[in-house]
Design a protein around this motif. Structure first.
Motif, short mmCIF file in Angstrom:
data_model
loop_
_atom_site.label_atom_id
_atom_site.label_comp_id
_atom_site.label_asym_id
_atom_site.label_seq_id
_atom_site.Cartn_x
_atom_site.Cartn_y
_atom_site.Cartn_z
N VAL A 584 0.82 -1.22 0.00
CA VAL A 584 0.00 0.00 0.00
C VAL A 584 0.85 1.26 0.00
CG1 VAL A 584 -1.78 1.31 1.23
CG2 VAL A 584 -1.89 -1.19 1.15
N LEU A 585 1.72 1.42 1.00
CA LEU A 585 2.42 2.69 1.17
C LEU A 585 3.36 2.99 0.00
CD1 LEU A 585 3.27 2.74 4.98
CD2 LEU A 585 1.33 3.75 3.79
N GLU A 586 4.14 2.01 -0.43
CA GLU A 586 5.08 2.27 -1.53
C GLU A 586 4.37 2.57 -2.84
OE1 GLU A 586 7.84 -0.94 -1.65
OE2 GLU A 586 8.78 -0.44 0.27
N PRO A 587 3.32 1.81 -3.25
CA PRO A 587 2.59 2.21 -4.47
C PRO A 587 1.96 3.59 -4.35
CG PRO A 587 2.11 -0.07 -3.91
CD PRO A 587 2.87 0.50 -2.76
N VAL A 588 1.41 3.91 -3.19
CA VAL A 588 0.82 5.25 -3.01
C VAL A 588 1.90 6.32 -3.08
CG1 VAL A 588 -0.32 6.75 -1.33
CG2 VAL A 588 -1.19 4.45 -1.73
N ALA A 589 3.05 6.06 -2.46
CA ALA A 589 4.16 7.02 -2.53
C ALA A 589 4.64 7.20 -3.96
CB ALA A 589 5.31 6.56 -1.62
N ALA A 590 4.65 6.11 -4.74
CA ALA A 590 5.05 6.22 -6.15
C ALA A 590 4.05 7.06 -6.93
CB ALA A 590 5.17 4.83 -6.76
N GLU A 591 2.77 6.91 -6.62
CA GLU A 591 1.76 7.73 -7.29
C GLU A 591 1.90 9.20 -6.91
OE1 GLU A 591 -1.16 8.09 -10.08
OE2 GLU A 591 -0.14 6.24 -9.48
N LEU A 592 2.20 9.46 -5.65
CA LEU A 592 2.41 10.85 -5.23
C LEU A 592 3.68 11.42 -5.86
CD1 LEU A 592 1.50 10.58 -1.44
CD2 LEU A 592 0.10 11.46 -3.30
N LEU A 593 4.69 10.59 -6.03
CA LEU A 593 5.90 11.05 -6.71
C LEU A 593 5.60 11.42 -8.15
CD1 LEU A 593 8.95 11.53 -6.77
CD2 LEU A 593 9.24 9.11 -7.31
N ARG A 594 4.78 10.63 -8.82
CA ARG A 594 4.37 10.96 -10.20
C ARG A 594 3.63 12.30 -10.22
NH1 ARG A 594 2.88 8.45 -15.24
NH2 ARG A 594 3.84 6.53 -14.54
N TYR A 595 2.77 12.49 -9.22
CA TYR A 595 2.07 13.78 -9.18
C TYR A 595 3.03 14.93 -8.98
CZ TYR A 595 -0.64 17.70 -7.51
OH TYR A 595 -1.14 18.95 -7.35
N ARG A 596 4.03 14.75 -8.10
CA ARG A 596 5.01 15.82 -7.91
C ARG A 596 5.75 16.11 -9.21
NH1 ARG A 596 5.87 13.37 -2.79
NH2 ARG A 596 7.67 12.21 -3.56
N GLU A 597 6.04 15.07 -9.97
CA GLU A 597 6.72 15.27 -11.26
C GLU A 597 5.84 16.07 -12.21
OE1 GLU A 597 7.71 11.41 -12.62
OE2 GLU A 597 9.38 11.13 -11.23
N VAL A 598 4.58 15.69 -12.33
CA VAL A 598 3.70 16.42 -13.24
C VAL A 598 3.44 17.82 -12.73
CG1 VAL A 598 2.61 14.30 -14.09
CG2 VAL A 598 1.58 15.53 -12.18
N ARG A 599 3.43 17.99 -11.40
CA ARG A 599 3.24 19.33 -10.85
C ARG A 599 4.43 20.22 -11.21
NH1 ARG A 599 0.43 22.01 -6.64
NH2 ARG A 599 1.04 24.17 -6.88
N GLU A 600 5.64 19.66 -11.15
CA GLU A 600 6.82 20.43 -11.55
C GLU A 600 6.76 20.78 -13.03
OE1 GLU A 600 10.08 18.04 -10.44
OE2 GLU A 600 9.86 18.36 -8.26
N GLN A 601 6.35 19.80 -13.85
CA GLN A 601 6.24 20.08 -15.28
C GLN A 601 5.15 21.13 -15.53
OE1 GLN A 601 8.33 19.04 -17.44
NE2 GLN A 601 9.40 17.62 -16.08
#
Length: 617
Positions: A584-601
Motif C-alpha cells: 500500500v504505502l510504496e505504491p501510493v508514494a510512487a503515485e504521489l511522486l508521479r504527481y510531484r513530477e507532473v506538478r513540476e512540469q
C-alpha cells in the motif's frame, strides 16, 4: 534556429502517443517542398538577425536561441512530458487542448519563419474588407452592401514562400493574391494578410471558417465600427477567450470619419474600457499588450499608421512565438484544476499517517496480544524450571487431564445441543481483522490525497485499493507463521544464564526436605538417635526455601519476560508493517511522486508570467 523554429529540433516531433487523435496528414507537393527549402534558408538568416551575428561563410556554429525562444521551448517540452505522464490518469478529452497546442506548434515550426500570418476579423458591416483592400493597395476582397460579402478566407502575401502557410489555412490558390507593388508595400514585406468572413454571419460555414483560421494565424486585427464595437458576440465569444493573446492582437475602430468632433476619442476610450473588462492588456506606455487605434479605411485616415505598426510587427518575426506562448498559457489555465488544488505543492505520506497505518495493521494481526502471550509463555517456562518439584508434579497432572477436557468441550460445541454447528469465534475475529485492514487503507489514502486535485486523488485512492487486495490474507499468514511461535503454550523461549543456578538452588531445597524427612523417619523407627529439632529445621528450611526461590525467580523473570514479549510484538509489528508498506504505502508514494513530477512540469508550463516578452516600440 529561430524563435519559431527553435521550438523543437528540426526532426519531425509531431506529438503522437497513440492516445489522442492527431490531425490528419497532408500530402506534400513540389511547391511546398520549395517553400520549405526557402523557409530553411530563412531560418539561418533569422538566426543571424536575432543573435546579431554576421555571416562567416557558414563556418560559425549556430547562435544561441533568444531568451523568449528558449523559454517557449522549455515550456513545450514540459507540456509534452506533462501529457505523457498524465495520459494514463486523465481522459483524452481533458488532454485534447494540450495535444492541439503541441501539434500546432510543431506544424508552425515546420513552416516559413520569415512570414507573419495576420487575419483581419470583424462583424458584418465593420469595413474589414475595405481595410484589407486599403492595406493591399488593390481591390482584392469584394465589398458592398450585400451581407455577408466575404464568403471564404482570402489571402494576400507580400512576399514569396508562404505557400505552406496558406495550405495550412486551407486557402485555395484561386483565393491567393499579391498586393500592388508600391513603396508602401515594402513596409509589409513578409506579411500574409487574410480577410475572414463575418464572425456574426448567418451562414454557419462562414463562422466555421473564422474559428478555424483564427486558431492557426500568428496575429489578428479586429475591426469594429462605432455602432457594434460593444457587440456581445465579439467580446464574449472571441475577445474574452483570447485575452491572453493580447501581444498579437490589434483592435481597430473603423469608420471614425462618421464620428463628429471628439466623439472618436470618446468611443476609443470606451472601447479600451471594454477590452480591459475582457481581461485584455493594452500595449500603452511601452508595455506589451494589444494595440488600439482608430482609422477610416474609406478615407485612408489612420491606415498609414496601422501599416507602419504591422510592418514593424512583421519585421520583428516574433509573432509566431508569441502566439504559441499564448496558446500554452491558455492550455495551462485550463489544465490548472487538474494539477493544482489548495496550494498543495509537495504531497507525501506523513510520518504520523505512516505510524497510524502500521499501528492499525499491528492491531489487525494481534501483535500486542502475541507479545503478551510470549511474555506469559516466558514466565510460565520460568515457573516450570524454577518451581518446586511438587508444584511441577501437579502441573504435569493438570496438563495430562487438559487434552481430554478440551476434546469433550469441542465435541459439545460441535453438537450444539440440537445437532447444529455452533458459530465459531475465529470467523468473527477474521471479519473484524479484515475491517480493520480496510479502515487502515482508507485512512492512509485519505491522508495522502489531502489537497490533491480530484483526478490525482482518485488515482491515489485506486492505487491504495489495489494494494489492499490480498493484504488481509498476507497478514493472516504473518500472524500464523510468527504469532504461532510465541502463542503456543509448549513454546520454549530462551533461558537466561541464572536459570541453572536457580534450578540447583531449588534442587538443594528439595534435597533438604528429603534429607530432613529421612532423618526424622529414622528417628521414629529407632534407627537414629532421637534428636527432633535438626531434621525438623532442615525440612522447614526446604519447605520454606523452595517457594522463596520460586518467588524470587518469578520476580527476576518479569524483566526478561517483558523484553521477550516486546521483542515478539516488535517482530510481528515489523512484519505486518513491511507487508503494508510493500502493498500500500510504496505504491501510493510512487503515485504521489508521479504527481510531484507532473506538478513540476506544470509549473514550467504555467511560467508564462515570467517569460520574456518582446515589446513593440
Amino acid at each position: 534556429m529561430t524563435a519559431v523554429t527553435a521550438l523543437t529540433d528540426r526532426t519531425d516531433d509531431r506529438w503522437d502517443d497513440g492516445f489522442i487523435a492527431r490531425s490528419r496528414p497532408r500530402p506534400v507537393d513540389a511547391g511546398e517542398e520549395d517553400a520549405a527549402e526557402a523557409g530553411d534558408e530563412g531560418d539561418e538568416a533569422l538566426v543571424r538577425a536575432v543573435s546579431g551575428a554576421g555571416s562567416d561563410g557558414g563556418k560559425s556554429t549556430a547562435p544561441p536561441l533568444s531568451p523568449e525562444a528558449q523559454a517557449l521551448r522549455q515550456r513545450l517540452d514540459a507540456l509534452r512530458q506533462l501529457v505523457g505522464l498524465s495520459r494514463t490518469r486523465l481522459d483524452g478529452k481533458t488532454l485534447a487542448e494540450a495535444g492541439r497546442v503541441l501539434d500546432e506548434a510543431a506544424a508552425r515550426r515546420g513552416l516559413s519563419p520569415q512570414h507573419t500570418v495576420v487575419a483581419i476579423a470583424g462583424a458584418t458591416g465593420s469595413g474589414k474588407s475595405t481595410l484589407f483592400n486599403s492595406l493591399a493597395g488593390v481591390q482584392i476582397s469584394e465589398t458592398g452592401l450585400r451581407r455577408p460579402t466575404t464568403a471564404a478566407p482570402i489571402a494576400c502575401s507580400w512576399s514569396d514562400g508562404a505557400a505552406g502557410l496558406l495550405d495550412r489555412l486551407e486557402i485555395p490558390g484561386r483565393l491567393r493574391r499579391r498586393p500592388r507593388e508600391t513603396s508602401e508595400a515594402e513596409t509589409l514585406r513578409g506579411m500574409v494578410l487574410v480577410d475572414l468572413p463575418d464572425l456574426d454571419s448567418a451562414v454557419g460555414a462562414h463562422r466555421d471558417h473564422v474559428d478555424r483560421v483564427l486558431a492557426l494565424v500568428d496575429a489578428v486585427v479586429w475591426v469594429v465600427d462605432p455602432e457594434k464595437y460593444a457587440d456581445a458576440v465579439l467580446h464574449e465569444r472571441y475577445l474574452r477567450p483570447l485575452a491572453g493573446h493580447a501581444e498579437v492582437t490589434f483592435v481597430v475602430l473603423n469608420q471614425v470619419d462618421r464620428l463628429p468632433g471628439e466623439a472618436a476619442d470618446l468611443v476609443l476610450d470606451d472601447l479600451r474600457r471594454l477590452l480591459d473588462e475582457d481581461g485584455i492588456a493594452l500595449g500603452e506606455h511601452g508595455e506589451p499588450g494589444a494595440t488600439v487605434l482608430g482609422l477610416s479605411a474609406l478615407t485612408g485616415d489612420g491606415v498609414g499608421e496601422l501599416r507602419e505598426l504591422l510592418g514593424q510587427f512583421t519585421q520583428e518575426k516574433g509573432a509566431a512565438t508569441r502566439r504559441i506562448s499564448a496558446d500554452v498559457d491558455r492550455a495551462a489555465v485550463r489544465l490548472r484544476p487538474l494539477y493544482v488544488a489548495d496550494g498543495h505543492a509537495g504531497p507525501e505520506i506523513g510520518e504520523t499517517a505512516r505510524a497510524e497505518f502500521e499501528d492499525r495493521l499491528a492491531e489487525a494481526v494481534g501483535a500486542c496480544a502475541a507479545g503478551l502471550a510470549a511474555e506469559r509463555a516466558w514466565r510460565r517456562n520460568a515457573g516450570k524450571a524454577c518451581g518446586t518439584p511438587w508444584l511441577r508434579l501437579w502441573r504435569w497432572y493438570e496438563n495430562r487431564r487438559a487434552p481430554r477436557t478440551l476434546a469433550g468441550l469441542a465435541a459439545l460445541a460441535a453438537i450444539g445441543g440440537r445437532g447444529q454447528a455452533v458459530p465459531q469465534a475465529p470467523v468473527e475475529e477474521e471479519v473484524t481483522a479484515r475491517q480493520r485492514v480496510e479502515q487502515a487503507v482508507r485512512v492512509v489514502a485519505d491522508e495522502a490525497v489531502a489537497g490533491l486535485p480530484e483526478p490525482w486523488a482518485q488515482a491515489v485512492r485506486e492505487t491504495a485499493v489495489r494494494g489492499a487486495y490480498g493484504l488481509p490474507e498476507a497478514l493472516d499468514e504473518i500472524a500464523v507463521t510468527l504469532g504461532a511461535a510465541v502463542a503456543v503454550p509448549n513454546a520454549k523461549p530462551p533461558r537466561p544464564a541464572w536459570w541453572p543456578a536457580a534450578v540447583l538452588t531449588q534442587a538443594a531445597m528439595t534435597l533438604l526436605q528429603i534429607f530432613g524427612g529421612l532423618w526424622l523417619v529414622g528417628q521414629i523407627v529407632g534407627v537414629l538417635e532421637p534428636k527432633l529439632m535438626p531434621p525438623v529445621l532442615l525440612m522447614v528450611a526446604g519447605i520454606i526455601g523452595g517457594p522463596l526461590v520460586e518467588w524470587a525467580c518469578s520476580i527476576a523473570a518479569r524483566g526478561p519476560a517483558r523484553r521477550y514479549g516486546q521483542d515478539a510484538e516488535r517482530k510481528l509489528r515489523q512484519a505486518a508493517a513491511g507487508c503494508g508498506r510493500a502493498r500500500v504505502l510504496e505504491p501510493v508514494a510512487a503515485e504521489l511522486l508521479r504527481y510531484r513530477e507532473v506538478r513540476e512540469q506544470y509549473a514550467t508550463v504555467a511560467a508564462g508570467g515570467s517569460r520574456l516578452s518582446t515589446t513593440r516600440q
